[in-house]
Design an enzyme around this catalytic site. Structure first.
Site, PDB file in Angstrom:
ATOM      1  N   HIS A  29      -4.046  -5.077  -9.101  1.00 31.50           N
ATOM      2  CA  HIS A  29      -4.971  -4.029  -8.659  1.00 31.50           C
ATOM      3  C   HIS A  29      -6.399  -4.533  -8.845  1.00 31.50           C
ATOM      4  O   HIS A  29      -6.727  -5.086  -9.910  1.00 31.50           O
ATOM      5  CB  HIS A  29      -4.724  -2.750  -9.480  1.00 31.50           C
TER       6      HIS A  29
ATOM      7  N   LEU B 178       5.791   3.574  -4.850  1.00 29.92           N
ATOM      8  CA  LEU B 178       7.240   3.486  -5.020  1.00 29.92           C
ATOM      9  C   LEU B 178       7.757   4.817  -5.572  1.00 29.92           C
ATOM     10  O   LEU B 178       7.158   5.380  -6.501  1.00 29.92           O
ATOM     11  CB  LEU B 178       7.591   2.365  -6.006  1.00 29.92           C
TER      12      LEU B 178
ATOM     13  N   MET C  99       0.796  -1.219   0.000  1.00 32.96           N
ATOM     14  CA  MET C  99       0.000   0.000   0.000  1.00 32.96           C
ATOM     15  C   MET C  99       0.833   1.275   0.000  1.00 32.96           C
ATOM     16  O   MET C  99       0.386   2.327   0.445  1.00 32.96           O
ATOM     17  CB  MET C  99      -0.964  -0.003   1.209  1.00 32.96           C
TER      18      MET C  99
HETATM   19  C1  GRF Z   1      -5.857  -6.823  -2.649  1.00 32.20           C
HETATM   20  O1  GRF Z   1      -7.170  -6.454  -3.065  1.00 32.20           O
HETATM   21  C2  GRF Z   1      -4.852  -6.160  -3.561  1.00 32.20           C
HETATM   22  O2  GRF Z   1      -5.250  -6.050  -4.906  1.00 32.20           O
HETATM   23  C3  GRF Z   1      -4.779  -4.808  -2.965  1.00 32.20           C
HETATM   24  O3  GRF Z   1      -4.663  -5.109  -1.575  1.00 32.20           O
HETATM   25  C4  GRF Z   1      -5.558  -6.194  -1.283  1.00 32.20           C
HETATM   26  C5  GRF Z   1      -4.904  -7.093  -0.258  1.00 32.20           C
HETATM   27  O4  GRF Z   1      -4.336  -8.188  -0.840  1.00 32.20           O
HETATM   28  N1  GRF Z   1      -3.703  -4.020  -3.469  1.00 32.20           N
HETATM   29  P1  GRF Z   1      -3.560  -9.342   0.004  1.00 32.20           P
HETATM   30  O5  GRF Z   1      -4.611 -10.250   0.579  1.00 32.20           O
HETATM   31  O6  GRF Z   1      -2.757  -8.648   1.101  1.00 32.20           O
HETATM   32  O7  GRF Z   1      -2.702 -10.023  -1.006  1.00 32.20           O
END
Ligand code: GRF
Length: 185
Positions: free
Chosen positions: A99, A83, A80
């Site tokens: 995404h 970069l 999250m």
């Molecule tokens: C997912 O929906 C991903 O696309 C988004 O964060 C969410 C968490 O994913 N960027 P994860 O279970 O930590 O892989």
């Protein structure tokens, strides 16, 4: 075979999908900006070294660790943080991101909620990362509606489940595609 680093911030369900590839993938390092990320437990279960960033990420130190681990490509799987441009340019063409929308629709956060509220198609995109957020060349993309038609009865919770399942399928397909395209790595 390519040597990957996977960047996470949370659950790590996409990391788990990547690790489930077993010998089809070589994950050298799991990077997280959150010490509480459940995905770190998944890495530990697979005896994969982890790198926990400081709250303010030291990108040079992270890059040094990636180089030292022999990493040649990076998968952002629920990471999250944006970069920085100089990091992206150094790793240009070697960073993928998953995404939860059909980019270029709904970049950024809350993509599932926004695409659900918009009433149209919903899905997942794996793309190459460039400096601009969620804007790089698309590698794979898939709608969660098989016929492209959305049921009016669909709830947000059901959509989130379908998105998660599609993400996990797409990240594994993206790694396989990468391995085909970069056999030498
Ligand atoms: C997912 O929906 C991903 O696309 C988004 O964060 C969410 C968490 O994913 N960027 P994860 O279970 O930590 O892989």
């Amino acid at each position: 075979m390519a040597k990957w680093a996977v960047f996470i911030s949370g659950r790590g369900s996409n990391l788990q999908a990547i690790l489930n590839l077993g010998s089809e993938i070589q994950v050298q390092l799991v990077v997280s900006n959150k010490a509480s990320a459940y995905g770190l437990l998944r890495a530990k279960r697979h005896a994969i070294p982890i790198y926990l960033t400081d709250k303010k990420i030291n990108w040079q130190d992270l890059d040094d660790k990636l180089q030292a681990a022999g990493v040649d490509c990076i998968f952002l799987a629920g990471f999250m943080k944006l970069l920085p441009a100089d990091f992206v340019s150094k790793w240009s063409g070697r960073v993928l991101n998953v995404h939860p929308s059909l980019l270029p629709e709904f970049p950024g956060t809350h993509a599932i909620e926004k695409s659900f509220a918009a009433g149209g198609d919903m899905g997942v995109t794996v793309h190459e990362v460039i400096a601009e957020m969620d804007a790089g060349p698309i590698v794979l993309q898939k709608s969660i509606f098989a016929t492209g038609k959305r049921s009016s009865a669909l709830t947000l919770a059901e959509a989130e489940i379908e998105i998660a399942k599609t993400e996990q399928r797409l990240v594994t397909e993206a790694v396989r595609l990468w391995n085909l395209r970069h056999p030498s790595r």
